[in-house]
Design a protein around this motif. Structure first.
Motif, PDB file in Angstrom:
ATOM      1  N   PHE A  57      50.222  43.995  47.551  1.00  0.00           N
ATOM      2  CA  PHE A  57      50.808  44.105  46.206  1.00  0.00           C
ATOM      3  C   PHE A  57      52.281  43.794  46.315  1.00  0.00           C
ATOM      4  CE2 PHE A  57      51.046  45.273  41.883  1.00  0.00           C
ATOM      5  CZ  PHE A  57      52.194  46.033  41.697  1.00  0.00           C
ATOM      6  N   SER A  58      52.671  42.610  45.874  1.00  0.00           N
ATOM      7  CA  SER A  58      54.054  42.175  46.031  1.00  0.00           C
ATOM      8  C   SER A  58      54.299  40.930  45.189  1.00  0.00           C
ATOM      9  CB  SER A  58      54.330  41.851  47.506  1.00  0.00           C
ATOM     10  OG  SER A  58      55.600  41.253  47.671  1.00  0.00           O
ATOM     11  N   HIS A  59      55.577  40.679  44.870  1.00  0.00           N
ATOM     12  CA  HIS A  59      55.931  39.436  44.202  1.00  0.00           C
ATOM     13  C   HIS A  59      55.955  38.277  45.190  1.00  0.00           C
ATOM     14  CE1 HIS A  59      56.850  41.006  40.215  1.00  0.00           C
ATOM     15  NE2 HIS A  59      57.457  42.029  40.801  1.00  0.00           N
ATOM     16  N   THR A  60      55.985  38.580  46.470  1.00  0.00           N
ATOM     17  CA  THR A  60      55.930  37.539  47.501  1.00  0.00           C
ATOM     18  C   THR A  60      54.479  37.260  47.840  1.00  0.00           C
ATOM     19  OG1 THR A  60      58.033  38.296  48.450  1.00  0.00           O
ATOM     20  CG2 THR A  60      56.641  36.892  49.830  1.00  0.00           C
ATOM     21  N   LEU A  86      52.890  49.172  39.408  1.00  0.00           N
ATOM     22  CA  LEU A  86      53.397  47.952  38.811  1.00  0.00           C
ATOM     23  C   LEU A  86      54.735  47.587  39.435  1.00  0.00           C
ATOM     24  CD1 LEU A  86      55.642  49.303  36.824  1.00  0.00           C
ATOM     25  CD2 LEU A  86      53.726  49.549  35.256  1.00  0.00           C
ATOM     26  N   ALA A  87      55.102  46.308  39.254  1.00  0.00           N
ATOM     27  CA  ALA A  87      56.373  45.845  39.792  1.00  0.00           C
ATOM     28  C   ALA A  87      56.861  44.678  38.959  1.00  0.00           C
ATOM     29  CB  ALA A  87      56.223  45.427  41.253  1.00  0.00           C
ATOM     30  N   ALA A  88      58.160  44.483  38.925  1.00  0.00           N
ATOM     31  CA  ALA A  88      58.741  43.396  38.139  1.00  0.00           C
ATOM     32  C   ALA A  88      59.772  42.667  38.962  1.00  0.00           C
ATOM     33  CB  ALA A  88      59.396  43.953  36.870  1.00  0.00           C
ATOM     34  N   ASN A 129      56.080  39.970  35.907  1.00  0.00           N
ATOM     35  CA  ASN A 129      55.670  41.371  35.990  1.00  0.00           C
ATOM     36  C   ASN A 129      54.316  41.430  36.679  1.00  0.00           C
ATOM     37  OD1 ASN A 129      57.894  42.328  34.554  1.00  0.00           O
ATOM     38  ND2 ASN A 129      56.817  42.416  32.591  1.00  0.00           N
ATOM     39  N   ILE A 130      54.105  42.418  37.543  1.00  0.00           N
ATOM     40  CA  ILE A 130      52.796  42.613  38.157  1.00  0.00           C
ATOM     41  C   ILE A 130      52.427  44.096  38.077  1.00  0.00           C
ATOM     42  CG2 ILE A 130      52.937  40.620  39.709  1.00  0.00           C
ATOM     43  CD1 ILE A 130      53.669  42.499  41.989  1.00  0.00           C
ATOM     44  N   ALA A 131      51.149  44.385  38.184  1.00  0.00           N
ATOM     45  CA  ALA A 131      50.673  45.774  38.148  1.00  0.00           C
ATOM     46  C   ALA A 131      49.256  45.826  38.693  1.00  0.00           C
ATOM     47  CB  ALA A 131      50.694  46.320  36.718  1.00  0.00           C
ATOM     48  N   TRP A 132      48.844  46.999  39.171  1.00  0.00           N
ATOM     49  CA  TRP A 132      47.429  47.150  39.539  1.00  0.00           C
ATOM     50  C   TRP A 132      46.944  48.545  39.159  1.00  0.00           C
ATOM     51  CZ3 TRP A 132      45.488  50.888  42.787  1.00  0.00           C
ATOM     52  CH2 TRP A 132      46.349  51.466  43.729  1.00  0.00           C
ATOM     53  N   GLY A 133      45.650  48.649  38.883  1.00  0.00           N
ATOM     54  CA  GLY A 133      45.040  49.938  38.576  1.00  0.00           C
ATOM     55  C   GLY A 133      44.964  50.268  37.104  1.00  0.00           C
ATOM     56  N   TYR A 134      45.714  49.566  36.244  1.00  0.00           N
ATOM     57  CA  TYR A 134      45.662  49.841  34.808  1.00  0.00           C
ATOM     58  C   TYR A 134      44.358  49.288  34.242  1.00  0.00           C
ATOM     59  CZ  TYR A 134      50.525  51.302  35.028  1.00  0.00           C
ATOM     60  OH  TYR A 134      51.688  51.967  35.325  1.00  0.00           O
ATOM     61  N   ARG A 135      43.621  50.127  33.519  1.00  0.00           N
ATOM     62  CA  ARG A 135      42.249  49.780  33.143  1.00  0.00           C
ATOM     63  C   ARG A 135      42.116  48.901  31.910  1.00  0.00           C
ATOM     64  NH1 ARG A 135      39.938  55.365  32.075  1.00  0.00           N
ATOM     65  NH2 ARG A 135      42.011  55.532  31.159  1.00  0.00           N
ATOM     66  N   LEU A 181      62.484  45.350  40.875  1.00  0.00           N
ATOM     67  CA  LEU A 181      61.985  46.721  40.784  1.00  0.00           C
ATOM     68  C   LEU A 181      60.562  46.777  41.285  1.00  0.00           C
ATOM     69  CD1 LEU A 181      62.201  49.655  39.692  1.00  0.00           C
ATOM     70  CD2 LEU A 181      61.241  48.799  37.549  1.00  0.00           C
ATOM     71  N   THR A 182      60.253  47.756  42.136  1.00  0.00           N
ATOM     72  CA  THR A 182      58.865  47.972  42.557  1.00  0.00           C
ATOM     73  C   THR A 182      58.575  49.453  42.583  1.00  0.00           C
ATOM     74  OG1 THR A 182      59.483  48.069  44.902  1.00  0.00           O
ATOM     75  CG2 THR A 182      58.807  45.921  44.016  1.00  0.00           C
ATOM     76  N   ALA A 183      57.334  49.824  42.482  1.00  0.00           N
ATOM     77  CA  ALA A 183      56.900  51.220  42.574  1.00  0.00           C
ATOM     78  C   ALA A 183      55.555  51.253  43.230  1.00  0.00           C
ATOM     79  CB  ALA A 183      56.809  51.853  41.177  1.00  0.00           C
ATOM     80  N   THR A 184      55.180  52.372  43.892  1.00  0.00           N
ATOM     81  CA  THR A 184      53.890  52.466  44.581  1.00  0.00           C
ATOM     82  C   THR A 184      53.191  53.762  44.257  1.00  0.00           C
ATOM     83  OG1 THR A 184      54.920  53.476  46.513  1.00  0.00           O
ATOM     84  CG2 THR A 184      54.694  51.080  46.526  1.00  0.00           C
ATOM     85  N   ALA A 185      51.865  53.756  44.428  1.00  0.00           N
ATOM     86  CA  ALA A 185      51.050  54.957  44.224  1.00  0.00           C
ATOM     87  C   ALA A 185      49.765  54.823  44.996  1.00  0.00           C
ATOM     88  CB  ALA A 185      50.750  55.157  42.733  1.00  0.00           C
TER      89      ALA A 185
END
Length: 235
Positions: free
Chosen positions: A154-157, A11-13, A181-187, A24-28
């Motif tokens: 996966f980005s705000h841009t 997810l990222a905000a 806010n953005i995110a991926w993978g959450y079910r 703020l961004t995070a990766t996995a």
């Protein structure tokens, strides 16, 4: 609630500089794609057969036999055609949707609304008013989630270089963009909202009491991985 294969989540905000002034961004890691199915069917052919017959006559009174040699129908290629031609169903691309709400707009809309409900419950518990759903912000959020899925990023841009402010304006929300806010993978809605709440930057966006409107957009990759976008506005 629809189930998805367990997978990594990211997810990222992002927030305008005026209210909070941070990014703020995070990766996995990503998850493995789902398997496909192919089904084929075939029929059987029935072959024909030859028939032979012999004909003979009685002997005459003379010692010399007048019996004719057996008459045999010359061997020919089978003339009987198969009663049914083999029928094979052409191989087709699987039409079964992934084990995800992939692609059912009505269900996606329901999940998006649930994210808003959970977000508002958290806001009200922490002194902020409930956000109203704005169709323009929904359009901006859906467009960005679809862009990330279609162009594999996966980005705000955006893929065209756009910011969330520009995307909200393009969707008709011409003033008052406040955060994304953005995110991926959450079910599920519960998982993605909990993920945002447990992240300082995303939580700050959710608890920005100056925001009064919101739009949530959900899109899926071919393997069923969900991508979420939550756009906020002040008008």
């Amino acid at each position: 609630m629809t189930r998805f294969p367990r997978r990594a989540t990211i997810l990222a905000a992002v927030l305008l500089a005026a209210p909070l002034g941070f990014t703020l961004t995070a990766t996995a890691a990503t998850a493995a794609p789902a398997a496909a199915q192919v089904v084929t069917a075939a029929g059987d052919a029935v072959a024909g057969a030859d028939v032979t017959a012999a004909v003979s006559k009685k002997k005459n009174k003379k010692k010399k036999s007048t019996a004719k040699k057996p008459v045999t129908t010359p061997t020919k290629k089978p003339t009987t055609k198969p009663t049914t031609k083999p029928v094979t169903t052409p191989t087709k691309t699987p039409t079964t949707a992934p084990t995800t709400p992939a692609t059912k707009p009505v269900e996606s809309s329901s999940l998006e609304s649930e994210v808003v409900t959970l977000t508002n419950n958290y806001r009200k518990a922490n002194g902020c008013g409930a956000l109203r759903i704005d169709s323009r912000l929904v359009a901006a959020a859906r467009n960005h989630s679809t862009d990330m899925v279609t162009n594999n990023f996966f980005s705000h841009t955006g893929s065209n270089g756009s910011t969330f402010v520009q995307r909200e304006v393009a969707a008709g929300y011409t003033t008052g963009a406040s955060a994304e806010n953005i995110a991926w993978g959450y079910r599920s809605p519960q998982e993605v909202v909990t993920g945002w709440i447990n992240s300082e930057g995303h939580r700050a966006n959710i608890l920005n009491c100056s925001s009064v409107a919101v739009g949530v957009g959900l899109a899926y990759k071919a393997d069923g991985t969900p991508y979420w976008t939550q756009d906020f506005g002040r008008v």
